[in-house]
Design an enzyme around this catalytic site. Structure first.
Site, PDB file in Angstrom:
ATOM      1  N   THR A 309       3.992  -4.799  -1.275  1.00 23.12           N
ATOM      2  CA  THR A 309       2.772  -3.894  -0.845  1.00 23.12           C
ATOM      3  C   THR A 309       2.101  -3.467  -2.219  1.00 23.12           C
ATOM      4  O   THR A 309       2.669  -3.845  -3.264  1.00 23.12           O
ATOM      5  CB  THR A 309       3.236  -2.694  -0.251  1.00 23.12           C
ATOM      6  N   ASP A 310       1.035  -2.845  -2.059  1.00 17.30           N
ATOM      7  CA  ASP A 310       0.243  -2.257  -3.048  1.00 17.30           C
ATOM      8  C   ASP A 310       1.013  -0.794  -3.348  1.00 17.30           C
ATOM      9  O   ASP A 310       1.833  -0.500  -2.536  1.00 17.30           O
ATOM     10  CB  ASP A 310      -1.001  -2.366  -3.175  1.00 17.30           C
ATOM     11  N   TRP A 311       0.617  -0.071  -4.174  1.00 15.62           N
ATOM     12  CA  TRP A 311       1.125   1.303  -4.773  1.00 15.62           C
ATOM     13  C   TRP A 311       1.291   2.565  -3.287  1.00 15.62           C
ATOM     14  O   TRP A 311       0.330   2.661  -2.668  1.00 15.62           O
ATOM     15  CB  TRP A 311       0.299   2.037  -5.533  1.00 15.62           C
ATOM     16  N   ALA A 312       2.477   2.341  -2.762  1.00 12.39           N
ATOM     17  CA  ALA A 312       2.682   3.445  -1.861  1.00 12.39           C
ATOM     18  C   ALA A 312       2.123   3.345  -0.618  1.00 12.39           C
ATOM     19  O   ALA A 312       1.984   4.123   0.320  1.00 12.39           O
ATOM     20  CB  ALA A 312       2.625   4.845  -2.186  1.00 12.39           C
ATOM     21  N   ASP A 313       1.858   1.907  -0.005  1.00 10.95           N
ATOM     22  CA  ASP A 313       1.001   1.528   0.916  1.00 10.95           C
ATOM     23  C   ASP A 313       1.858   1.826   2.194  1.00 10.95           C
ATOM     24  O   ASP A 313       1.144   1.667   3.393  1.00 10.95           O
ATOM     25  CB  ASP A 313       0.277   0.352   0.834  1.00 10.95           C
TER      26      ASP A 313
END
Length: 771
Positions: A309-313
């Site tokens: 994932t990307d940041w906190a996605d």
């Protein structure tokens, strides 16, 4: 006249190193049997908690904090994350660049604890976007937008190779790079992280970067190479609003034909991981899209890498996108869609909630095993089990002169000359006024992901390098160069805020100058903080240039920034325009050499530069989008309004194209087409020239694009020299994705264009093809 033969071939990439299905343990003929055996043995030894830990990535700041100006790891937090939760991945810096020695210290402590917990080394990742951008003293390169503008894939490969070497010197084996989104919206705040707006340009640059980062054997990556994370899968650069992390509305046809293309090619070439787009398309967040994550990548391509994932996605699925009621449901959606690693990044509750979901039967154990297997495979391929840490002394070439020269060469080839009314190159002895907010700053030359996320502290770290003013002083003599900026950035406020202007001081200084170098554009930013509501150049900068031009002294505009800002009122007032984009720590030195004529300009625009804020368009537009004649050399069929088109760029020499030929004027789907064209340096200065081959499908069952880039290369020729370029492409490269989402090569006429040379070819049959 001396003639050189140069060949450039663009062919399908073979599928390599993949499994038969996303949940299968069967080996492909090209996978490494020894590694697969180790993966299965390790997998069988792990508990559910240990497997889930391998699916979680936590930010470095959870493990420690700053004390007395230095980041210090906290033993209790190390134990909590690595021993209690068995977390297998850490990312990021503490907010600023660290020395290689400090990185070695941090990684040693983390690896010791990780091995104590499970015997499995930690995988540490950093956003090393244009060099080791979180390492103090490392070699920084131009941003990828400059590399794309060079149309020289070797520059992408070499920059990645050097970045990998210097990353390993710090014991960091993983970079969230390269970025191969298509920059379709010129308002987007992440244009500069990508290679441009075209699928083929991103594909070829991405392939070169993957090879540079990972080496030639992705199954056995040595201690001078690292793993990549292609990003951001996919369509991230096409938000309807132009704002970061906002929805796109991409058709199924364009998604398959254009946006998927770079990821497909790089995955098939062995990229070890892919990071997922933070946004959503047509209402479906990419992090929950089973079709795109599992079917297209893991099943159709049989790709055996890791999806992260990307940041906190995962959190965004319930907090922002509202397709889940809470975090637990969001985790269920993402993991079942195909996510293998969750970039959490601040809490280990992901592990608790995923364990509950498995125990409740909401996430099958087969999905956990598949994700863990992929993670273990990546760690074995990186050699982390045998060598989790490197020794800095084994990397004597860290930041060496050879690497610095490579960065300078990349900057020289990635700066575009857009206009020249004869004022360039600058003559020796001229009195030069250097002005504008970007005249004396390292921050603006590097952009985001430079010593910090927003790049805002670059001048604290990059003092040994030259600003534009300093580089011009070095080249033309300090007594001949005056600095009076007129407009400055307010570094205490937002990236776009400017101080009270002092334009009158710049105007006064201009009266004593022979030529004015106006460095305008943008300050550094990154991701969502870089969103803006007005693409026009700031009012202060516009007024500065207008008042300077009113003095009667010739103005050279130097554009420095991450995206194109509208300058349609300024361009007619300038005698020359140069787009430097974000050329890095050696960018000002390269600019000075180019302005002086020591080096010839050889870059082309990697995206379409808009003429008006409400008239954004890409070069491969549809015929119905024609508005007015677009300016630009060789541009006889594209009729949309733009300041400068994709592929446009000037030189100090003249280039003449002639004798465009094809070996088959009539063809079928199974054929290969070989084109040749003579490119002559008919001017008086040695130089390099990107050679671009475009095709136009004149009639199709779906409205065709006006034209598409099908092949490119870069040639070098001395004055008077001719280079014969050969392009060989499969006929299926001229196919398109039809309304039924099938690749179609249709009977009819095609037009091929290279420079000002045009020829017509004919496809004799319609066929649905496999690509």
């Amino acid at each position: 006249m001396r003639r050189i033969i140069l060949k450039a071939a663009f062919a399908a990439i073979p599928v390599i190193g993949v499994l038969c299905s996303c949940n299968s343990v069967a080996q492909s003929p090209m996978s490494d049997k020894e590694i697969e055996s180790k993966v299965e043995k390790t997998l069988k030894s792990l508990s559910l908690e240990e497997k889930i830990g391998q699916m979680c990535q936590i930010n470095l700041t959870v493990l420690g904090s700053e004390k007395n100006g230095e980041f210090v790891l906290d033993e209790a937090q190390l134990n909590h994350v690595l021993l209690d939760y068995k977390v297998g991945h850490i990312l990021n810096s503490p907010g600023n660049a660290l020395t290689p020695q400090k990185w070695q210290e941090i990684l040693a402590a983390i690896q010791e604890k990780a091995l104590e917990a499970t015997g499995i080394p930690c995988l540490y990742g950093l956003d090393h976007i244009h060099g080791c951008t979180y390492v103090d003293g490392a070699t920084f390169f131009p941003q990828d937008v400059n590399v794309g503008a060079s149309f020289n894939t070797e520059l992408a490969r070499r920059a990645a190779e050097i970045t990998a070497y210097e990353s390993r010197a710090c014991s960091v084996p993983y970079a969230f790079s390269p970025t191969i989104d298509l920059t379709r919206s010129q308002a987007w705040s992440r244009i500069w992280e990508n290679f441009g707006e075209d699928p083929l340009l991103n594909t070829e640059m991405g392939l070169a970067a993957v090879e540079g980062y990972q080496g030639e054997d992705y199954n056995h990556i040595d201690n001078q190479h690292i793993a990549v994370s292609l990003k951001h899968y996919m369509g991230y650069g096409a938000a309807v609003s132009g704002k970061d992390r906002t929805p796109s509305s991409i058709t199924p046809q364009d998604m398959k034909e254009k946006y998927f293309a770079p990821y497909k090619a790089c995955a098939q070439a062995g990229a070890l991981s892919i990071m997922v787009n933070s946004g959503n398309n047509a209402g479906m967040p990419f992090h929950a899209n089973h079709e795109y994550l599992t079917q297209w990548l893991k099943e159709d391509l049989q790709w055996d890498g890791v999806l992260i994932t990307d940041w906190a996605d995962i959190n965004n699925l319930y907090t922002r996108d509202k397709i889940a009621a809470d975090k637990k449901e969001a985790i269920k959606l993402a993991i079942n869609a195909g996510i293998d690693i969750a970039m959490e990044p601040y809490s280990c509750d992901f592990c608790d909630l995923l364990k509950e979901l498995v125990n409740e039967g909401e996430v099958p154990m087969s999905r956990i095993d598949d994700a863990t297997r992929r993670v273990l495979r990546m760690k074995y391929r990186l050699g982390l089990f045998e060598e989790p840490l490197q020794k800095l002394e084994d990397y004597p070439d860290f930041a060496c002169e050879e690497f610095q020269q490579a960065s300078l060469a990349s900057a020289e080839e990635g700066i575009v000359l857009l206009k020249n009314s004869g004022i360039l190159p600058l003559k020796a002895g001229k009195k030069i006024l250097v002005t504008g907010p970007n005249a004396n700053s390292m921050r603006c030359l590097n952009g985001g992901w430079s010593y910090s996320w927003q790049g805002h502290i670059a001048d604290q770290y990059a003092g040994e390098y030259n600003t534009v003013y300093e580089a011009l002083c070095n080249r033309f003599g300090k007594s001949n160069v005056t600095l009076e900026q007129g407009v400055k950035w307010n570094e205490k406020c937002n990236w776009y805020d400017e101080c009270k202007t002092e334009i009158e001081k710049a105007v006064k200084a201009a009266r004593k100058a022979d030529v004015i170098i106006a460095c305008i554009g943008e300050n550094s930013y990154c991701e969502t903080p870089g969103n803006l509501n007005d693409l026009n150049i700031s009012e202060n900068q516009k007024n500065l240039v207008m008042e300077l031009e009113a003095t009667g002294k010739p103005v050279v505009l130097v554009l420095i920034g991450g995206r194109p800002r509208i300058i349609n009122e300024l361009e007619p007032r300038a005698k020359a325009v140069v787009d430097a984009f974000l050329p890095g720590n050696y960018g000002a030195d390269a600019l000075a050499e180019l302005l002086a004529g020591d080096v010839n300009f050889s870059a082309k625009m990697p995206y379409t530069y808009p003429k008006a804020a409400n008239s954004l368009i890409n070069y491969d537009y549809k015929p119905c989008q024609q508005v007015s004649q677009m300016a630009g050399a060789y541009n006889y069929t594209a009729d949309a309004s733009a300041q400068w088109p994709f592929g446009f760029g000037l030189s100090y020499t003249e280039w003449t194209y002639s004798n465009l030929t094809v070996d088959k004027s009539e063809f079928k789907a199974g054929d290969e087409l070989t084109f040749t064209v003579d490119v002559t340096n008919s001017g008086k200065m040695d130089g390099k020239e990107p050679v671009l081959l475009f095709s136009s499908d004149l009639v199709a069952s779906c409205t065709p694009d006006v034209r598409r880039l099908r092949a490119f290369t870069k040639v070098e020729a001395k004055a008077g020299e001719t280079v014969t370029v050969k392009f060989t492409i499969p006929a299926t490269d001229l196919a398109f994705v039809g309304y039924d989402c099938q690749w179609r090569l249709e009977k009819g006429d095609f037009r091929i264009q290279v420079g000002d040379q045009v020829l017509d070819i004919y496809c004799s049959e319609t066929k649905v093809v496999q690509k």
